[in-house]
Scaffold this motif. Structure first.
Motif, mmCIF file in Angstrom:
data_model
loop_
_atom_site.group_PDB
_atom_site.id
_atom_site.type_symbol
_atom_site.label_atom_id
_atom_site.label_comp_id
_atom_site.label_asym_id
_atom_site.label_seq_id
_atom_site.Cartn_x
_atom_site.Cartn_y
_atom_site.Cartn_z
ATOM 1 N N GLY A 167 39.862 32.327 15.561
ATOM 2 C CA GLY A 167 39.132 32.045 16.785
ATOM 3 C C GLY A 167 39.927 31.131 17.708
ATOM 4 N N ASP A 168 39.546 31.111 18.958
ATOM 5 C CA ASP A 168 40.242 30.331 19.975
ATOM 6 C C ASP A 168 39.977 28.846 19.758
ATOM 7 O OD1 ASP A 168 41.393 29.226 22.190
ATOM 8 O OD2 ASP A 168 40.380 30.520 23.645
ATOM 9 N N MET A 169 40.985 28.138 19.254
ATOM 10 C CA MET A 169 40.789 26.718 18.936
ATOM 11 C C MET A 169 40.624 25.872 20.199
ATOM 12 S SD MET A 169 44.477 25.153 17.836
ATOM 13 C CE MET A 169 45.753 24.824 19.064
ATOM 14 N N ASN A 170 41.013 26.401 21.353
ATOM 15 C CA ASN A 170 40.917 25.644 22.603
ATOM 16 C C ASN A 170 39.641 25.938 23.375
ATOM 17 O OD1 ASN A 170 43.492 24.242 22.493
ATOM 18 N ND2 ASN A 170 44.418 26.272 22.754
ATOM 19 N N ALA A 171 38.747 26.736 22.772
ATOM 20 C CA ALA A 171 37.454 27.025 23.388
ATOM 21 C C ALA A 171 36.377 26.180 22.713
ATOM 22 C CB ALA A 171 37.126 28.510 23.251
ATOM 23 N N ASN A 172 35.532 25.560 23.505
ATOM 24 C CA ASN A 172 34.425 24.762 22.976
ATOM 25 C C ASN A 172 33.350 25.717 22.465
ATOM 26 O OD1 ASN A 172 32.195 23.156 22.496
ATOM 27 N ND2 ASN A 172 32.538 21.862 24.286
ATOM 28 N N PRO A 173 33.098 25.758 21.140
ATOM 29 C CA PRO A 173 32.160 26.756 20.600
ATOM 30 C C PRO A 173 30.711 26.498 20.998
ATOM 31 C CG PRO A 173 32.832 25.230 18.879
ATOM 32 C CD PRO A 173 33.683 24.912 20.083
ATOM 33 N N THR A 174 30.405 25.333 21.550
ATOM 34 C CA THR A 174 29.045 25.097 22.052
ATOM 35 C C THR A 174 28.858 25.684 23.443
ATOM 36 O OG1 THR A 174 29.604 22.940 23.013
ATOM 37 C CG2 THR A 174 28.909 22.970 20.706
ATOM 38 N N SER A 232 35.198 20.815 3.441
ATOM 39 C CA SER A 232 35.024 19.707 4.380
ATOM 40 C C SER A 232 33.758 20.011 5.166
ATOM 41 C CB SER A 232 36.231 19.588 5.319
ATOM 42 O OG SER A 232 37.371 19.149 4.626
ATOM 43 N N CYS A 233 32.714 19.252 4.888
ATOM 44 C CA CYS A 233 31.417 19.577 5.478
ATOM 45 C C CYS A 233 30.548 18.326 5.478
ATOM 46 C CB CYS A 233 30.737 20.701 4.702
ATOM 47 S SG CYS A 233 30.469 20.344 2.948
ATOM 48 N N ARG A 234 29.409 18.434 6.121
ATOM 49 C CA ARG A 234 28.463 17.318 6.133
ATOM 50 C C ARG A 234 27.680 17.235 4.824
ATOM 51 N NH1 ARG A 234 23.194 17.106 6.996
ATOM 52 N NH2 ARG A 234 23.193 19.304 7.614
ATOM 53 N N ASP A 235 27.156 18.370 4.383
ATOM 54 C CA ASP A 235 26.245 18.377 3.236
ATOM 55 C C ASP A 235 26.708 19.434 2.236
ATOM 56 O OD1 ASP A 235 24.123 18.375 1.454
ATOM 57 O OD2 ASP A 235 22.579 18.412 2.991
ATOM 58 N N LEU A 236 26.954 19.015 0.992
ATOM 59 C CA LEU A 236 27.394 19.927 -0.064
ATOM 60 C C LEU A 236 26.486 19.799 -1.271
ATOM 61 C CD1 LEU A 236 29.349 21.797 -1.636
ATOM 62 C CD2 LEU A 236 30.699 19.758 -2.171
ATOM 63 N N LYS A 237 25.995 20.946 -1.751
ATOM 64 C CA LYS A 237 25.293 21.025 -3.036
ATOM 65 C C LYS A 237 26.141 21.903 -3.953
ATOM 66 C CE LYS A 237 20.625 20.343 -1.229
ATOM 67 N NZ LYS A 237 21.066 20.014 0.137
ATOM 68 N N TYR A 238 26.738 21.280 -4.948
ATOM 69 C CA TYR A 238 27.656 21.946 -5.883
ATOM 70 C C TYR A 238 27.000 21.853 -7.259
ATOM 71 C CZ TYR A 238 32.265 22.692 -8.195
ATOM 72 O OH TYR A 238 33.313 23.150 -8.956
ATOM 73 N N THR A 239 26.330 22.931 -7.692
ATOM 74 C CA THR A 239 25.475 22.847 -8.877
ATOM 75 C C THR A 239 25.682 24.022 -9.818
ATOM 76 O OG1 THR A 239 23.655 23.951 -7.706
ATOM 77 C CG2 THR A 239 23.676 21.554 -7.654
ATOM 78 N N ASN A 240 25.627 23.720 -11.121
ATOM 79 C CA ASN A 240 25.602 24.724 -12.190
ATOM 80 C C ASN A 240 26.785 25.691 -12.142
ATOM 81 O OD1 ASN A 240 23.057 23.740 -13.158
ATOM 82 N ND2 ASN A 240 22.060 24.840 -11.503
ATOM 83 N N ASN A 241 27.944 25.156 -11.866
ATOM 84 C CA ASN A 241 29.163 25.955 -11.825
ATOM 85 C C ASN A 241 30.029 25.688 -13.054
ATOM 86 O OD1 ASN A 241 28.922 26.988 -8.929
ATOM 87 N ND2 ASN A 241 28.747 24.775 -8.645
ATOM 88 N N PHE A 258 33.280 22.399 16.275
ATOM 89 C CA PHE A 258 33.415 23.492 15.299
ATOM 90 C C PHE A 258 32.680 23.147 13.996
ATOM 91 C CE2 PHE A 258 37.080 25.179 17.775
ATOM 92 C CZ PHE A 258 36.698 26.512 17.804
ATOM 93 N N LEU A 259 32.776 21.900 13.543
ATOM 94 C CA LEU A 259 32.087 21.491 12.315
ATOM 95 C C LEU A 259 30.590 21.768 12.404
ATOM 96 C CD1 LEU A 259 33.770 18.139 11.227
ATOM 97 C CD2 LEU A 259 33.605 20.212 9.864
ATOM 98 N N LYS A 260 30.004 21.608 13.588
ATOM 99 C CA LYS A 260 28.570 21.837 13.747
ATOM 100 C C LYS A 260 28.246 23.310 13.953
ATOM 101 C CE LYS A 260 27.665 17.252 15.645
ATOM 102 N NZ LYS A 260 27.246 16.472 16.843
ATOM 103 N N GLU A 261 29.126 24.047 14.621
ATOM 104 C CA GLU A 261 28.826 25.445 14.951
ATOM 105 C C GLU A 261 29.177 26.407 13.819
ATOM 106 O OE1 GLU A 261 27.137 26.547 17.635
ATOM 107 O OE2 GLU A 261 26.832 24.389 17.923
ATOM 108 N N PRO A 265 31.991 14.861 8.823
ATOM 109 C CA PRO A 265 31.684 13.913 9.900
ATOM 110 C C PRO A 265 31.484 12.499 9.347
ATOM 111 C CG PRO A 265 29.803 15.335 9.459
ATOM 112 C CD PRO A 265 30.940 15.883 8.667
ATOM 113 N N GLU A 266 32.166 11.525 9.919
ATOM 114 C CA GLU A 266 32.159 10.144 9.431
ATOM 115 C C GLU A 266 30.724 9.610 9.316
ATOM 116 O OE1 GLU A 266 34.509 7.760 8.627
ATOM 117 O OE2 GLU A 266 36.098 9.245 8.589
#
Length: 825
Positions: A308-315, A442-451, A378-381, A475-476
Motif C-alpha cells: 500500500g501507499d505508505m505516503n497516503a494517510n489511510p484515514t 506490533s499491536c495495541r492489544d494481543l491475546k495469545y492463548t492455548n498455542n 496505519f496502526l489504527k486502520e 502505541p506508547e
C-alpha cells in the motif's frame, strides 16, 4: 458402495495424506482405512482400542471407535457416523490408541473437508433454478433409458449429451461456467497460455469459473488487470487443479479497486523452481473481500502481493482490503512469503484452520514501513487480525532461507488488535543470521492463548533475535498483552538429531521496546534447553506473571525486570510474580529486579512475590526493588549447586539503591547448598514485618543490615530483631534492638542502641567516611542457656554502615530470623 480413503498416521511425526472431500449428504458410505505407525514402523494394536477424535468446524468434537483389521500391522478401519461430517468445513482428526485407562498414545493429525450438497445450496437460491435442475435431471434419465434400450452400442451423440448434462447441472446449481465449457484443455502444458487467456476472459466478463479437472495456466505478456469485478474460481470436481507454469516472478492478475476475490476448493501447484505471483495489487487498490477457502497450494508461489501507499494517510484515502479470509487451506513447500502485505488497511484479516508444511520468510505479512509519515494512522486502520487453529510444521530437512529478508516466522503483523489462539508452530529453523519467531506482532492489544510453540530455533552462533514472546511494539502506553495456556518447547533430542550445537539452542523469553500498559503471562508451560530472561528493565505499568512452569537446563538474568518512571500514574497497579515453578540446573537468575528512573519519588503501590517454588542456581530473590509495599510470602527457594561446580552466593537482597516503605515477609523457606545470605538488605525508614527461615546452611556466613545514610525524614524507627539458630548442640535464641533516625540539625542519619555494657550510645552515619563506634558490639538478650560465641556488631567504616551477626559458627543447620519495626515518633 463405500467411498474408501486410505490414511496413514504416525505417533512421532507428521504424515502427509491426499486431500479428502466428503459430502454432508453421504450416509454410512464414508470408510477410512487407517495404517498407524511409530517412526515408520507398524504399531501393534492387538488388545487396544483405537478411537478417532474429530474436531468439527463448529468447535464440537466427535469420538468414534475403529475396528481393528490387522493388529500386527497397525491397520484399522471406520465407517463415519453422520455426526462426523454433518457440518460443512474442515475437520481435524487424531487417532488415540487406548492400551489401558492410564496409557494412551496419540497420533499425528489428518484432516478432511465436508462440503454441502449441491441441491440444498441451489434450492435456497432460486425456485426457477430448482426447476432447471429438475429438467436437467430428467434429461439425464431420458438419455440413460435410451442407452439401456440400445444395449452396449453407445451412440456417440448420446454419450456426449450424457457427459454434458452433469457439467451444465453443476453450472446451473452453482452459477458458474466450467473450464471445459470455456474451451480450456486438460493436462496439456502446451495449452497453458491459451488456457489462462480463456480463464481470464471469463473473469473479465464477470463469470464465475468452475475448475473441473487439471489445467495448466501460464500468464500473458502482462498481468490481467481487474476493475469492478468479481474474481471467483471454485473447484467443482475432486481433482480440480490449476498448474502454474512460466518465468520467475511472473504475475497472473493485477488488482485494482472494487474487485472481490473468491478462491475455493482448488488445488494450485507450481512444480517449477521459478516463483509465481497470483494476485498483485495496485498501491491504491481497495477491495471489500478476499476469501481463499478449502484450497491446496503446493510449490513456490505468492498468493497475494500488496504494498500500500505508505505516503497516503489511510484515514483520508480509501485503499486496502476490508475483509481478508484465508481458512481451511493446505500449503506445501513454499520458498517465498506466501501472503505479503505492507501498509494495507483493513477491518479484519483472518487465518483459521490451515495446514502449512514448509515455508520461507514470513507466511503471512502485513507490516508498516518504518519511513511512513502515517505510522500511527496505519496502526489504527489495520484493525484486526485473527489467527486460530492453524497447524504449521517444517520438516527436519527444511531450513529457512536467509539470503534475503530479515524475518522467519509464520506471521508478522502490525495493527490494532490480534487474537492468536490454538495454533501449533513447529520446526522453524535456520543456520544463518535471521530473526526467528513463531509470530511477530506490533499491536495495541494481543491475546495469545492455548498455542504450541515447538523447536523454533536459529542455530546461528551470533544470533540476536530468537524469542518466545515476540510482541515488542505498539502505541506508547496503550499496549496490552495476554499470554495464557501456551506451551513452549525445545527438545534436546531435536537439537542433537539435527547434529547442532546445544550452545546455539538458547532462546530469549521476551522482547519489549515500547512502553506498555499491562502484561499478563499466566498458566504457560516453558520447557527449553537454555532460557534467557531480561538483562535490563522492561517498561510496563503492570506485570502479572502467575501460575507458569519454567524449566530449562540453563537459566539466566531476571524473571521479572520492571521499571518505574516519573510522571506515570501507578495507582492500583502491581507487579506480581506468583505461584510459578522455576526449575534449572545451571546459569544464575534473579527473581525480581527493579530499575527506578524516578529518583524514588514515583513508586509502584505493590510488588507481590508469592507462592513460588524455585529449584536452581539463584542469585537474588529481590534486587534494587522500590515500591510503596512489598509482600514476600509462601515461597520455597532452593538454591542448588551448579552442575559445572561454579560456587556462588544466593541472597535475599532488598532496599539497595531503592526505597521500600513497607516490607512484609511471611512463611518463606530458603534452602541453599552453600549459604543464603542477607548482606544487602538496606534499611531506612522502612516499616517491616518479616519472618524468614533459612535451611541447611553448613558454612559460616555473617548476616547484615545495611543502614542508609541519605534517608531524610523526621522520625525514628525502632527495629526488633530475633534469631533462632539450630546448632548441633541445640537451638540458640537471642534478640536485639536498635533505633534508626534522622538528625535535622546535623542533616545526618544516626543509629542508637545499648552496648554490651548496657550503655545507650548514638552514632552518626556519615557517607563515605569512618565514623564513631565502628566495631562496637550491641547488647543481645539470650533466651536459653546454650553456650555460644554469637555477637552482634555495628560497623561504621567508609564503605559500610551496618549491623550484622557474627560468630554463628560453621555447623549451623537452620536460621530463623524475625524483624519488626515501629515508628517511635
Amino acid at each position: 458402495m463405500f467411498k474408501n480413503f486410505d490414511i496413514a498416521v504416525d505417533t512421532t511425526k507428521g504424515v502427509r495424506n491426499r486431500a479428502i472431500t466428503v459430502n454432508t449428504n453421504d450416509l454410512q458410505t464414508i470408510k477410512f482405512t487407517i495404517t498407524i505407525t511409530q517412526s515408520g514402523e507398524p504399531v501393534f494394536l492387538k488388545g487396544s482400542t483405537v478411537r478417532l477424535a474429530i474436531k468439527k468446524p463448529d468447535e464440537k468434537t466427535v469420538f468414534q471407535d475403529c475396528t481393528i483389521l490387522d493388529g500386527r500391522n497397525g491397520k484399522c478401519e471406520i465407517i463415519l457416523d453422520k455426526q462426523a461430517y454433518i457440518v460443512p468445513g474442515l475437520h481435524l482428526v487424531e487417532a488415540m490408541i487406548y492400551y489401558s485407562p492410564d496409557r494412551i498414545s496419540v497420533t499425528s493429525m489428518f484432516s478432511y473437508t465436508a462440503v454441502k450438497e449441491i441441491l440444498e445450496e441451489g434450492a435456497s437460491e432460486s425456485t426457477n433454478e430448482f426447476q432447471s435442475i429438475n429438467q436437467a435431471m430428467a434429461d439425464v434419465e431420458g438419455i440413460v433409458v435410451d442407452l439401456q434400450n440400445k444395449g452396449t452400442g453407445i451412440d456417440t451423440q448420446a454419450q456426449s449429451d450424457l457427459e454434458a448434462q452433469p457439467v451444465q447441472l453443476s453450472e446451473t446449481a452453482k452459477g458458474g461456467i466450467s473450464c471445459k465449457i470455456l474451451g480450456m484443455i486438460q493436462n496439456d502444458i502446451s495449452k497453458a497460455v491459451s488456457n489462462f487467456g480463456l480463464l481470464s476472459q471469463a473473469i473479465l466478463e464477470n463469470k464465475k469459473v468452475l475448475v473441473d479437472g487439471v489445467y495448466y495456466i501460464s500468464p500473458l505478456a502482462s498481468p490481467v488487470e481487474t476493475f469492478n469485478l468479481l474474481v471467483s474460481i471454485t473447484g467443482s470436481t475432486v481433482d480440480a487443479e490449476l498448474k502454474l507454469t512460466g518465468n520467475d516472478g511472473v504475475t497472473y492478475f493485477k488488482v485494482f479497486s472494487n474487485t472481490n476475490i473468491y478462491i475455493k476448493r482448488v488445488k494450485i501447484t507450481n512444480y517449477e523452481e521459478a516463483v509465481k505471483i497470483i494476485f498483485s495489487f495496485d498501491e491504491r487498490a481497495y477491495i471489500s473481500k478476499f476469501h481463499a477457502l478449502e484450497n491446496e497450494f503446493c510449490g513456490n508461489m505468492r498468493l497475494v502481493e500488496f504494498s500500500g501507499d505508505m505516503n497516503a494517510n489511510p484515514t483520508e484515502v480509501k485503499f486496502g482490503i476490508k475483509e481478508f479470509v484465508f481458512s481451511d487451506n493446505c500449503t506445501f513447500n513454499n520458498k517465498n512469503s506466501f501472503i505479503k502485505l505492507s501498509n494495507v488497511p483493513g477491518d479484519k484479516f483472518s487465518l483459521e484452520r490451515n495446514t502449512v508444511r514448509n515455508f520461507n520468510y514470513t507466511f503471512f505479512n502485513n507490516s508498516i514501513t518504518n519511513e511512513s509519515p502515517y505510522n500511527s494512522e496505519f496502526l489504527k486502520e489495520i484493525k484486526s487480525l485473527v489467527i486460530k487453529d492453524n497447524n504449521v510444521v517444517c520438516d527436519d530437512s527444511w531450513y529457512g532461507a536467509t539470503s534475503s529478508g530479515s524475518y522467519y516466522c509464520f506471521s508478522l503483523f502490525e495493527g490494532d488488535t490480534v487474537v492468536y489462539e490454538g495454533n501449533h508452530v513447529e520446526g522453524l529453523k535456520a543456520t544463518g543470521s535471521i530473526a526467528l519467531y513463531d509470530v511477530y506482532f506490533s499491536c495495541r492489544d494481543l491475546k495469545y492463548t492455548n498455542n504450541t510453540w515447538k523447536n523454533n530455533i536459529c542455530f546461528f552462533s551470533g544470533k540476536t533475535n530468537n524469542v518466545l514472546l515476540k510482541s515488542k511494539d505498539g502505541p506508547e502506553g496503550e499496549i496490552i498483552r495476554h499470554y495464557e495456556g501456551n506451551r513452549f518447547i525445545i527438545e534436546k533430542e531435536f537439537v542433537e538429531r539435527l547434529g547442532k550445537n546445544l550452545a546455539d539452542a538458547w532462546i530469549d523469553f521476551i522482547s519489549l521496546t515500547s512502553y506498555a500498559k499491562e502484561y499478563r503471562i499466566i498458566n504457560n508451560y516453558i520447557d527449553v534447553y537454555e532460557l534467557r530472561f531480561s538483562e535490563s528493565s522492561l517498561d510496563c505499568d503492570s506485570w502479572i506473571i502467575e501460575h507458569n512452569t519454567f524449566k530449562a537446563q540453563i537459566m539466566k538474568n531476571t524473571v521479572l525486570a520492571y521499571r518505574s518512571k516519573p510522571g506515570i500514574n501507578y495507582t492500583n497497579k502491581q507487579n506480581s510474580l506468583s505461584y510459578n515453578k522455576i526449575i534449572s540446573q545451571e546459569g544464575l537468575i534473579t527473581l525480581v529486579r527493579g530499575w527506578d528512573y524516578s529518583s524514588m519519588t514515583n513508586l509502584f503501590p505493590l510488588i507481590l512475590i508469592e507462592g513460588n517454588t524455585v529449584n536452581g542456581p539463584i542469585n537474588y530473590v529481590m534486587y534494587t526493588v522500590s515500591a510503596d509495599r512489598v509482600v514476600l510470602k509462601d515461597n520455597s527457594i532452593h538454591a542448588i549447586r551448579q552442575s559445572n561446580a561454579v560456587d556462588y552466593s544466593a541472597g535475599l537482597a532488598y532496599g539497595l539503591d531503592s526505597k521500600i516503605n513497607e516490607f512484609i515477609s511471611t512463611n518463606n523457606v530458603f534452602n541453599s547448598y552453600r549459604y543464603f545470605y542477607q548482606p544487602r538488605n538496606t534499611r531506612g525508614f522502612q516499616k517491616t514485618t518479616e519472618e524468614h527461615l533459612f535451611m541447611k546452611l553448613p558454612i559460616a556466613e555473617n548476616d547484615g543490615i545495611i543502614l542508609k545514610t541519605d534517608a531524610k525524614e523526621n522520625k525514628i524507627l525502632r527495629y526488633f530483631v530475633e534469631y533462632d539458630i539450630l546448632l548441633k548442640t541445640g537451638w540458640q535464641r537471642f534478640d536485639f534492638t536498635f533505633d534508626y533516625g534522622y538528625d535535622s540539625t546535623l542533616d545526618k542519619n544516626f543509629v542508637e542502641f545499648k552496648d554490651t555494657n548496657d550503655a545507650l550510645v548514638r552514632y552518626v552515619l556519615t557517607a563515605g567516611s569512618i565514623g564513631d563506634g565502628d566495631g562496637k558490639k550491641i547488647k543481645i538478650n539470650n533466651n536459653n542457656n546454650t553456650v555460644s560465641g554469637i555477637q552482634v556488631q555495628f560497623t561504621n567504616n567508609a564503605a559500610n554502615k551496618s549491623i550484622w551477626v557474627t560468630n554463628m559458627g560453621s555447623e549451623k543447620l537452620t536460621v530463623k530470623q524475625k524483624i519488626n519495626t515501629i515508628i517511635l515518633y
